[in-house]
Scaffold this active site. Sequence first.
Site, PDB file in Angstrom:
ATOM      1  N   GLY A  96      34.204  56.036  43.137  1.00  0.00           N
ATOM      2  CA  GLY A  96      33.709  56.867  42.040  1.00  0.00           C
ATOM      3  C   GLY A  96      33.347  58.257  42.526  1.00  0.00           C
ATOM      4  N   GLY A  97      32.218  58.753  41.999  1.00  0.00           N
ATOM      5  CA  GLY A  97      31.770  60.103  42.336  1.00  0.00           C
ATOM      6  C   GLY A  97      31.518  60.292  43.815  1.00  0.00           C
ATOM      7  N   GLY A 101      62.586  83.576  48.103  1.00  0.00           N
ATOM      8  CA  GLY A 101      61.125  83.587  47.978  1.00  0.00           C
ATOM      9  C   GLY A 101      60.465  82.874  49.141  1.00  0.00           C
ATOM     10  N   ALA A 102      61.162  81.866  49.672  1.00  0.00           N
ATOM     11  CA  ALA A 102      60.581  81.118  50.793  1.00  0.00           C
ATOM     12  C   ALA A 102      60.489  81.995  52.036  1.00  0.00           C
ATOM     13  CB  ALA A 102      61.402  79.860  51.064  1.00  0.00           C
TER      14      ALA A 102
HETATM   15  C1  HXC Z   1      22.825  49.227  44.276  1.00  0.00           C
HETATM   16  C2  HXC Z   1      24.356  48.096  45.543  1.00  0.00           C
HETATM   17  C3  HXC Z   1      25.380  48.956  45.103  1.00  0.00           C
HETATM   18  C4  HXC Z   1      25.024  49.983  44.193  1.00  0.00           C
HETATM   19  C5  HXC Z   1      26.229  47.538  46.455  1.00  0.00           C
HETATM   20  N1  HXC Z   1      24.934  47.226  46.370  1.00  0.00           N
HETATM   21  N2  HXC Z   1      26.537  48.572  45.675  1.00  0.00           N
HETATM   22  N3  HXC Z   1      23.087  48.249  45.133  1.00  0.00           N
HETATM   23  N4  HXC Z   1      23.750  50.097  43.810  1.00  0.00           N
HETATM   24  N5  HXC Z   1      25.932  50.848  43.768  1.00  0.00           N
HETATM   25  C6  HXC Z   1      24.214  46.180  47.075  1.00  0.00           C
HETATM   26  C7  HXC Z   1      24.615  44.785  46.640  1.00  0.00           C
HETATM   27  O1  HXC Z   1      23.848  44.398  45.533  1.00  0.00           O
HETATM   28  C8  HXC Z   1      24.286  43.995  47.883  1.00  0.00           C
HETATM   29  O2  HXC Z   1      22.916  43.785  47.963  1.00  0.00           O
HETATM   30  C9  HXC Z   1      24.631  44.924  49.017  1.00  0.00           C
HETATM   31  O3  HXC Z   1      24.616  46.243  48.439  1.00  0.00           O
HETATM   32  C10 HXC Z   1      25.987  44.685  49.606  1.00  0.00           C
HETATM   33  O4  HXC Z   1      26.957  44.633  48.546  1.00  0.00           O
HETATM   34  P1  HXC Z   1      28.080  43.525  48.478  1.00  0.00           P
HETATM   35  O5  HXC Z   1      28.669  43.607  47.119  1.00  0.00           O
HETATM   36  O6  HXC Z   1      27.517  42.209  48.904  1.00  0.00           O
HETATM   37  O7  HXC Z   1      29.084  43.993  49.588  1.00  0.00           O
HETATM   38  P2  HXC Z   1      30.662  43.899  49.627  1.00  0.00           P
HETATM   39  O8  HXC Z   1      31.077  42.515  49.214  1.00  0.00           O
HETATM   40  O9  HXC Z   1      31.065  44.359  50.962  1.00  0.00           O
HETATM   41  O10 HXC Z   1      31.189  44.914  48.520  1.00  0.00           O
HETATM   42  C11 HXC Z   1      30.957  46.270  48.662  1.00  0.00           C
HETATM   43  C12 HXC Z   1      31.300  46.988  47.341  1.00  0.00           C
HETATM   44  C13 HXC Z   1      30.534  46.354  46.179  1.00  0.00           C
HETATM   45  C14 HXC Z   1      32.815  46.949  47.121  1.00  0.00           C
HETATM   46  C15 HXC Z   1      30.913  48.469  47.537  1.00  0.00           C
HETATM   47  O11 HXC Z   1      29.166  46.217  46.553  1.00  0.00           O
HETATM   48  C16 HXC Z   1      30.611  47.126  44.919  1.00  0.00           C
HETATM   49  O12 HXC Z   1      31.639  47.080  44.226  1.00  0.00           O
HETATM   50  N6  HXC Z   1      29.541  47.857  44.629  1.00  0.00           N
HETATM   51  C17 HXC Z   1      29.429  48.651  43.434  1.00  0.00           C
HETATM   52  C18 HXC Z   1      30.341  49.836  43.491  1.00  0.00           C
HETATM   53  C19 HXC Z   1      30.144  50.690  42.283  1.00  0.00           C
HETATM   54  O13 HXC Z   1      30.694  50.431  41.222  1.00  0.00           O
HETATM   55  N7  HXC Z   1      29.235  51.680  42.438  1.00  0.00           N
HETATM   56  C20 HXC Z   1      28.796  52.524  41.400  1.00  0.00           C
HETATM   57  C21 HXC Z   1      29.903  53.522  41.209  1.00  0.00           C
HETATM   58  S1  HXC Z   1      29.486  54.712  40.024  1.00  0.00           S
HETATM   59  P3  HXC Z   1      22.251  42.533  48.708  1.00  0.00           P
HETATM   60  O14 HXC Z   1      20.804  42.650  48.413  1.00  0.00           O
HETATM   61  O15 HXC Z   1      22.908  41.319  48.143  1.00  0.00           O
HETATM   62  O16 HXC Z   1      22.549  42.719  50.158  1.00  0.00           O
HETATM   63  C22 HXC Z   1      29.156  55.968  40.970  1.00  0.00           C
HETATM   64  C23 HXC Z   1      28.940  57.196  40.173  1.00  0.00           C
HETATM   65  C24 HXC Z   1      28.625  58.307  41.097  1.00  0.00           C
HETATM   66  O17 HXC Z   1      29.084  55.941  42.129  1.00  0.00           O
HETATM   67  C25 HXC Z   1      28.850  59.555  40.367  1.00  0.00           C
HETATM   68  C26 HXC Z   1      28.471  60.731  41.176  1.00  0.00           C
HETATM   69  C27 HXC Z   1      28.836  61.966  40.497  1.00  0.00           C
END
Ligand code: HXC
Length: 516
Positions: free
Chosen positions: A171-172, A406-407
């Site tokens: 994402g972001g 041009g190149a």
């Molecule tokens: C809070 C999060 C988190 C998040 C992961 N965790 N992503 N906590 N906010 N965004 C936590 C999980 O709950 C978990 O906690 C620990 O981190 C490890 O995550 P897992 O899922 O167990 O790890 P893994 O299987 O390796 O997967 C990693 C991952 C997945 C692919 C990154 O966690 C995931 O899909 N996360 C969400 C990604 C996402 O959609 N993010 C938001 C995007 S929107 P525990 O306590 O169990 O250890 C965004 C907008 C930004 O980013 C815009 C900016 C302009």
Amino acid sequence: MSNEDKLQSLIDRRKKAELGGGQKRIDSQHQKGKLTARERLVKLFDENSFNEIDPFINHRSKDLGLDQNIIDGDSVITGYGKIEGKKVFAYSQDFTVLGGSLSLVAGQKIAKVMDLALKTGSPIVGINDSGGARIQEGIDSLAGYGEIFEKNTLASGVIPQISIISGPAAGGATYSPALTDFIFMVDGIGQMYITGPDVVKSVTGEEISHDELGGATTHASKSGVSHFVASDENDCFDQVKTLLSFLPSNNSEKPQNRNYDKNSYEIDEELNNIIPEESNKPYDVLEIIEKIVDENFFFQVQELFAQNIIVGLARISGKVVGIVANQANKLAGMLDIDASAKASRFVRFCDSFNIPIITLVDVPGFMPGTQQEYNGIIRHGAKLLYAYVEATVPKISIILRKAYGGAYIVMGSKHLRGDINYAWPSAEIAVMGPEGAVNIINRKDISNSENPEDKKNELVDNYRNQFANPYIAANRGYIDDVINPSETRQKIISSLEMLENKVDSLPPKKHGNIPL
Ligand code: HXC
């Protein structure tokens, strides 16, 4: 509490903070084949040189159970130290703390070191391994990202900014790396995408793995988002160190030149025969580059993307240079959209950081076709023109073989404020290639001839003899000299010395409007 107890309390707190999300999550990180945030900094920085900042910072969120999940330092380690003796700032996201997700304070921590890097004129390296915005924090997390994007943009062109992707960046979270100068991705563990495979499937129906969608090879070869692929994290840190070894710390310094006198003025006779006599026969321009640069060491940037143009850093007689070269053995070295974008970004990077640009030209033209036209070859090609004109660093170009239309103009010609423009005797400099020219200006002569094929060959030969050479351009001073290929290195060394104190400028403006 006695002084001794206070000291012990500090040691205990620091030890606890250093464990981040705890041993279980550290083990899980290792099981995924990843180093921890701290291990990465230890490997990147000179021994015992890293100084941490904000190890005791805490988030202040209460929603969705976050008040029960407070870890000193939060989800990123920040600080500064020395990399091969050079002062560098860094941040390293800690996946063991809530998946490295970005909280407001994590964003503020990163922004604080970016500010210090900017104020002190030092490069910054960001190690990314994060689940993105901390979902529980909502809009505060977005504010954290916004602050980082702002700093990235303000620091652009002032200090070198380098991103390492050694985990998820979704994402972001992808946009901070995208705003930096160079992205290194670690194969197998680094992934970047705007939306992951699940969202892709639900929106477009495509089924694709994480790695195919946003892995290191994908971004190095298909999208051009990343600049370097590392086979593992150690390889990544070695490559980052090599890159940093070329760069100045900021835009008011010169790049890291070295003393070099060994064989500086060596003549390389092999260069005289490296261009095939047949004008359309391919050859590898990398062989020429390696013969010209010190220790034959060329640090290629975006090696797997738009391979019809080659860009990278090297030293010539100790002086750091950026090299841009058409690659005759890929698409005959034609300029297409990707090649134009790749080269213009590189030219602008070199200009930002006072790195002279050497251009090796063998280009038959811009690539024709609807795919190129519909996708905007005109505006992308214009970027390269813009970048060369705008660049005020020393610009030396050498036409090896073809330089048509041009190149010819775009590849660092005299007309775009080129400082020294050389050609090899094999150069063909004209408005277009012999075949194309004859087909247009002699169409009737050919079709009216008794033997059109022979007539065309005769006309093509005439055109080639008359126009496809470097001397017409040299007669007009568009080429400063036609040089013996074996003396190319010597000529570049002399030109770089001559241009050492070059001063050039742009008209006063807020900023230009490069065709994006
Ligand atoms: C809070 C999060 C988190 C998040 C992961 N965790 N992503 N906590 N906010 N965004 C936590 C999980 O709950 C978990 O906690 C620990 O981190 C490890 O995550 P897992 O899922 O167990 O790890 P893994 O299987 O390796 O997967 C990693 C991952 C997945 C692919 C990154 O966690 C995931 O899909 N996360 C969400 C990604 C996402 O959609 N993010 C938001 C995007 S929107 P525990 O306590 O169990 O250890 C965004 C907008 C930004 O980013 C815009 C900016 C302009």
